[in-house]
Design an enzyme around this catalytic site. Structure first.
Site, mmCIF file in Angstrom:
data_model
loop_
_atom_site.group_PDB
_atom_site.id
_atom_site.type_symbol
_atom_site.label_atom_id
_atom_site.label_comp_id
_atom_site.label_asym_id
_atom_site.label_seq_id
_atom_site.Cartn_x
_atom_site.Cartn_y
_atom_site.Cartn_z
ATOM 1 N N GLN A 1 1.867 -6.287 -3.368
ATOM 2 C CA GLN A 1 2.424 -6.448 -2.015
ATOM 3 C C GLN A 1 3.765 -5.705 -1.949
ATOM 4 O O GLN A 1 3.906 -4.703 -2.627
ATOM 5 C CB GLN A 1 2.561 -7.929 -1.622
ATOM 6 C CG GLN A 1 1.232 -8.644 -1.419
ATOM 7 C CD GLN A 1 0.529 -9.033 -2.699
ATOM 8 O OE1 GLN A 1 1.090 -9.707 -3.544
ATOM 9 N NE2 GLN A 1 -0.706 -8.634 -2.850
ATOM 10 N N LYS B 1 1.816 2.172 -5.116
ATOM 11 C CA LYS B 1 2.361 1.639 -6.381
ATOM 12 C C LYS B 1 1.415 1.926 -7.549
ATOM 13 O O LYS B 1 1.853 2.343 -8.622
ATOM 14 C CB LYS B 1 2.564 0.109 -6.255
ATOM 15 C CG LYS B 1 3.555 -0.277 -5.167
ATOM 16 C CD LYS B 1 3.652 -1.782 -5.005
ATOM 17 C CE LYS B 1 2.421 -2.436 -4.410
ATOM 18 N NZ LYS B 1 2.142 -2.102 -3.000
ATOM 19 N N ASP C 1 0.804 -1.216 0.000
ATOM 20 C CA ASP C 1 0.000 0.000 0.000
ATOM 21 C C ASP C 1 0.841 1.272 0.000
ATOM 22 O O ASP C 1 0.445 2.297 0.562
ATOM 23 C CB ASP C 1 -0.968 0.026 1.209
ATOM 24 C CG ASP C 1 -1.860 -1.204 1.230
ATOM 25 O OD1 ASP C 1 -2.166 -1.722 0.144
ATOM 26 O OD2 ASP C 1 -2.252 -1.624 2.324
ATOM 27 N N GLY D 1 -4.568 -4.237 -3.686
ATOM 28 C CA GLY D 1 -5.550 -3.180 -3.925
ATOM 29 C C GLY D 1 -4.760 -1.957 -4.352
ATOM 30 O O GLY D 1 -4.094 -1.337 -3.531
ATOM 31 N N HIS D 2 -4.772 -1.671 -5.642
ATOM 32 C CA HIS D 2 -3.980 -0.554 -6.173
ATOM 33 C C HIS D 2 -4.937 0.580 -6.546
ATOM 34 O O HIS D 2 -5.714 0.455 -7.484
ATOM 35 C CB HIS D 2 -3.141 -1.021 -7.370
ATOM 36 C CG HIS D 2 -2.112 -2.048 -6.976
ATOM 37 N ND1 HIS D 2 -1.237 -2.617 -7.862
ATOM 38 C CD2 HIS D 2 -1.810 -2.587 -5.774
ATOM 39 C CE1 HIS D 2 -0.450 -3.472 -7.225
ATOM 40 N NE2 HIS D 2 -0.785 -3.478 -5.950
HETATM 41 P P1 GDP Z 1 -0.719 0.320 -3.530
HETATM 42 O O1 GDP Z 1 -1.296 -0.968 -3.059
HETATM 43 O O2 GDP Z 1 0.756 0.387 -3.327
HETATM 44 O O3 GDP Z 1 -1.091 0.644 -4.944
HETATM 45 O O4 GDP Z 1 -1.337 1.456 -2.608
HETATM 46 P P2 GDP Z 1 -2.889 1.590 -2.139
HETATM 47 O O5 GDP Z 1 -3.675 2.120 -3.261
HETATM 48 O O6 GDP Z 1 -3.355 0.348 -1.482
HETATM 49 O O7 GDP Z 1 -2.747 2.629 -0.957
HETATM 50 C C1 GDP Z 1 -2.239 3.896 -1.136
HETATM 51 C C2 GDP Z 1 -3.303 4.915 -0.661
HETATM 52 O O8 GDP Z 1 -2.708 6.176 -0.535
HETATM 53 C C3 GDP Z 1 -4.426 5.088 -1.661
HETATM 54 O O9 GDP Z 1 -5.592 5.438 -0.986
HETATM 55 C C4 GDP Z 1 -3.924 6.241 -2.523
HETATM 56 O O10 GDP Z 1 -4.978 6.961 -3.132
HETATM 57 C C5 GDP Z 1 -3.240 7.084 -1.498
HETATM 58 N N1 GDP Z 1 -2.072 7.845 -1.956
HETATM 59 C C6 GDP Z 1 -1.110 7.481 -2.842
HETATM 60 N N2 GDP Z 1 -0.135 8.411 -2.906
HETATM 61 C C7 GDP Z 1 -0.496 9.379 -2.033
HETATM 62 C C8 GDP Z 1 0.122 10.607 -1.615
HETATM 63 O O11 GDP Z 1 1.195 10.992 -2.035
HETATM 64 N N3 GDP Z 1 -0.552 11.333 -0.656
HETATM 65 C C9 GDP Z 1 -1.745 10.939 -0.144
HETATM 66 N N4 GDP Z 1 -2.319 11.711 0.774
HETATM 67 N N5 GDP Z 1 -2.342 9.784 -0.517
HETATM 68 C C10 GDP Z 1 -1.718 9.022 -1.436
HETATM 69 P P1 IMO Z 2 -0.867 -4.199 -2.251
HETATM 70 O O1 IMO Z 2 -0.464 -4.761 -3.593
HETATM 71 C C1 IMO Z 2 -0.862 -4.576 2.086
HETATM 72 C C2 IMO Z 2 -0.757 -8.648 3.709
HETATM 73 C C3 IMO Z 2 -1.951 -9.046 4.550
HETATM 74 C C4 IMO Z 2 -1.296 -10.014 5.508
HETATM 75 C C5 IMO Z 2 -0.277 -10.725 4.617
HETATM 76 C C6 IMO Z 2 -0.767 -12.053 4.056
HETATM 77 O O2 IMO Z 2 -2.150 -3.467 -2.284
HETATM 78 O O3 IMO Z 2 0.254 -3.435 -1.634
HETATM 79 P P2 IMO Z 2 -2.459 -12.695 2.119
HETATM 80 O O4 IMO Z 2 -3.921 -12.382 1.958
HETATM 81 O O5 IMO Z 2 -1.603 -12.204 1.003
HETATM 82 O O6 IMO Z 2 -2.213 -14.146 2.416
HETATM 83 O O7 IMO Z 2 -2.033 -11.884 3.449
HETATM 84 O O8 IMO Z 2 -0.001 -9.838 3.569
HETATM 85 N N1 IMO Z 2 -1.066 -8.143 2.355
HETATM 86 C C7 IMO Z 2 -1.044 -6.851 2.005
HETATM 87 N N2 IMO Z 2 -0.857 -5.743 2.759
HETATM 88 N N3 IMO Z 2 -1.000 -4.476 0.751
HETATM 89 C C8 IMO Z 2 -1.170 -5.562 -0.012
HETATM 90 O O9 IMO Z 2 -1.171 -5.510 -1.367
HETATM 91 C C9 IMO Z 2 -1.241 -6.833 0.610
HETATM 92 N N4 IMO Z 2 -1.422 -8.086 0.174
HETATM 93 C C10 IMO Z 2 -1.301 -8.876 1.247
HETATM 94 O O10 IMO Z 2 -2.516 -7.935 5.200
HETATM 95 O O11 IMO Z 2 -0.573 -9.307 6.485
HETATM 96 MG MG MG Z 3 -2.832 -1.635 -1.786
#
Ligand code: GDP
Ligand code: IMO
Ligand code: MG
Length: 422
Positions: free
Chosen positions: A223, A16, A13, A40-41
């Site tokens: 991840q 990416k 998270d 979850g991207h």
């Molecule tokens: P990913 O899994 O690496 O793609 O990241 P996620 O989408 O799960 O989580 C990142 C969260 O931070 C999302 O809600 C994005 O909209 C938000 N986000 C990403 N970059 C920034 C930033 O620079 N500032 C803020 N405030 N939010 C951001």
């Molecule tokens: P993105 O791509 C954050 C974490 C889970 C748990 C561990 C194992 O959005 O960054 P799983 O369901 O994969 O067997 O869970 O990994 N986890 C993540 N945490 N971002 C993710 O993906 C994750 N995918 C798995 O919370 O700790």
């Molecule tokens: Mg994510």
């Protein structure tokens, strides 16, 4: 660079999806090579939010072909929901999404078992996303898996469903769950086969040819390094290789040395689920990150644990992953904190790398360097020089202590809110 990988260096998270969406117009292909519905991207398109779990984040860019490679696991119902959301945005993807017939299918039985095992483990749970990831990869390793190609190539799908449930239903019942019906699983497998068919292709061959033709390819990690099955904080990890090192095996292609590996890090740290987190905070600063950063899981909605940036852990992952540069995200979230900290190592730990033992890591206390905070709204900054001097000082300290240059700084969730440093 013809080949670029974007990978998380912390616990996921990091943003990416946002970075990939922003860079996608410069590429011909965006390629996912591991993970599944646990990811979850989050990406914003014209102010509208979309969360992609399986589908590469290049899907939102009309010039990009998106490949889903053999190393992935696929929950078709979830993926078709993602595609519906893409369609609602008015984006056409029909000829731009190719799925390997070799991806392994996650069924309701895999999800039930993942959730029931977690429940049965009580305090010993991993804190998985409950999306059936570990159970699907386990079947793959045990050579019991069902692949996308198996859904369309004349296999007797009713027999496949019977065989699977004969093994899984007794365990599901033993763990207190309701057994699943062959009819239900069979119906899904058949339906999924029909729906997936137009997308299936030998994506490994497509990728090999694209690389031979020097097409521009971006690999999308899901991840992150600290969740890697081999070098992460085992057993509190996911079930696949999450570093750039996993690209070749996940694609089934010798991709050679990737031209540039962009490691994405938040300017602080978060973690969802259980497991050691040496810089975790339980104070007002942690609460600030949680609230201002809206730190709730994109897939599960669970609150994310928050803490200071761990430069020691990031440095280790930079070395293992041969990371070329960093994208530092969520810098805006730290605005308003009086002082900022960076974890530089752990008390009593003088080894160059992270401990291999989760017990040892769990006992270590982080050592910090303190920097002055910054104020004001930085979400509109478009040039690095526009950032407050203390914000830049933090970025430059992150760079120095992590051992990789910071190429991008993100100051908000919008795809425009990414500053490329000259
Ligand atoms: P990913 O899994 O690496 O793609 O990241 P996620 O989408 O799960 O989580 C990142 C969260 O931070 C999302 O809600 C994005 O909209 C938000 N986000 C990403 N970059 C920034 C930033 O620079 N500032 C803020 N405030 N939010 C951001
Ligand atoms: P993105 O791509 C954050 C974490 C889970 C748990 C561990 C194992 O959005 O960054 P799983 O369901 O994969 O067997 O869970 O990994 N986890 C993540 N945490 N971002 C993710 O993906 C994750 N995918 C798995 O919370 O700790
Ligand atoms: Mg994510």
């Amino acid at each position: 660079m013809n080949t670029v990988a974007v990978v998380g260096l912390q616990w996921g998270d990091e943003g990416k999806g946002k970075v990939i969406n922003r860079l996608a117009p410069g590429f011909d292909f965006v390629v996912r090579y591991q993970g599944g519905g646990n990811a979850g991207h989050t990406v914003y398109v014209n102010g509208q939010k979309i969360v992609l779990k399986h589908v590469p984040s290049g899907i939102l860019t009309e010039s990009v072909t998106n490949l889903m490679m053999p190393g992935m696991v696929l929950d078709p119902d979830v993926m078709f929901e993602e595609l519906d959301a893409v369609t609602k945005l008015g984006i056409d993807f029909k000829n731009r999404l190719k799925i390997s017939g070799r991806v392994h299918i996650t069924t309701a039985a895999h999800k039930a078992l993942d959730q029931l095992r977690e429940r049965a483990a009580g305090k010993g749970k991993i804190g998985t996303t409950g999306r059936g990831i570990g159970t699907t990869y386990a079947d793959k390793a045990n050579r019991l898996g069902i692949r996308a190609i198996d859904l369309i190539d004349g296999n007797n799908l009713r027999e496949t469903a019977e065989r699977m449930l004969a093994v899984k239903n007794p365990v599901i019942e033993e763990l207190g769950g309701d057994k699943l019906s062959v009819d239900e699983i069979y119906g899904k497998l058949k339906q999924w086969g029909e729906k997936l068919k137009p997308f299936l292709a030998d994506t490994s061959l497509i990728l090999a040819e694209a690389l031979a033709m020097k097409k521009r390819v971006m690999f999308e990690g899901a991840q992150a390094a600290m969740l890697d099955i081999d070098v992460g904080t085992y057993p509190y990890v996911t079930s696949s290789g999450t570093t750039a090192g996993a690209i070749g095996s996940g694609c089934g292609v010798n991709v050679g040395a990737v031209g540039e590996v962009i490691g994405v890090v938040k300017a602080y740290c978060t973690r969802v689920g259980e497991g050691a987190f040496p810089t975790e905070l339980f104070d007002a600063a942690g609460k600030h990150m949680q609230e201002v950063g809206r730190e709730f899981g994109s897939t599960t909605g669970r609150p994310r644990r928050c803490g200071w940036y761990d430069a020691f852990a990031a440095r280790y992952m930079v070395r293992l992953g041969n990371v070329s540069c960093l994208a530092v995200t969520k810098l805006d979230v730290l605005s308003g904190l009086k002082e900022l900290k960076i974890g530089t190592g752990y008390e009593g730990w003088d080894q160059p790398g992270l401990p291999e033992s989760i017990v040892t890591l769990g006992k270590l206390k982080a050592r910090y360097e303190t920097l002055p905070g910054f104020d004001g709204d930085i979400t509109g900054c478009t040039r690095y020089g526009d950032l407050p001097v203390n914000a830049r000082a933090l970025v430059e300290r992150i760079e120095k202590l992590t051992g990789a240059p910071v190429k991008y700084v993100s100051v908000g969730p919008g795809s425009g809110q990414l500053i490329a440093r000259e």
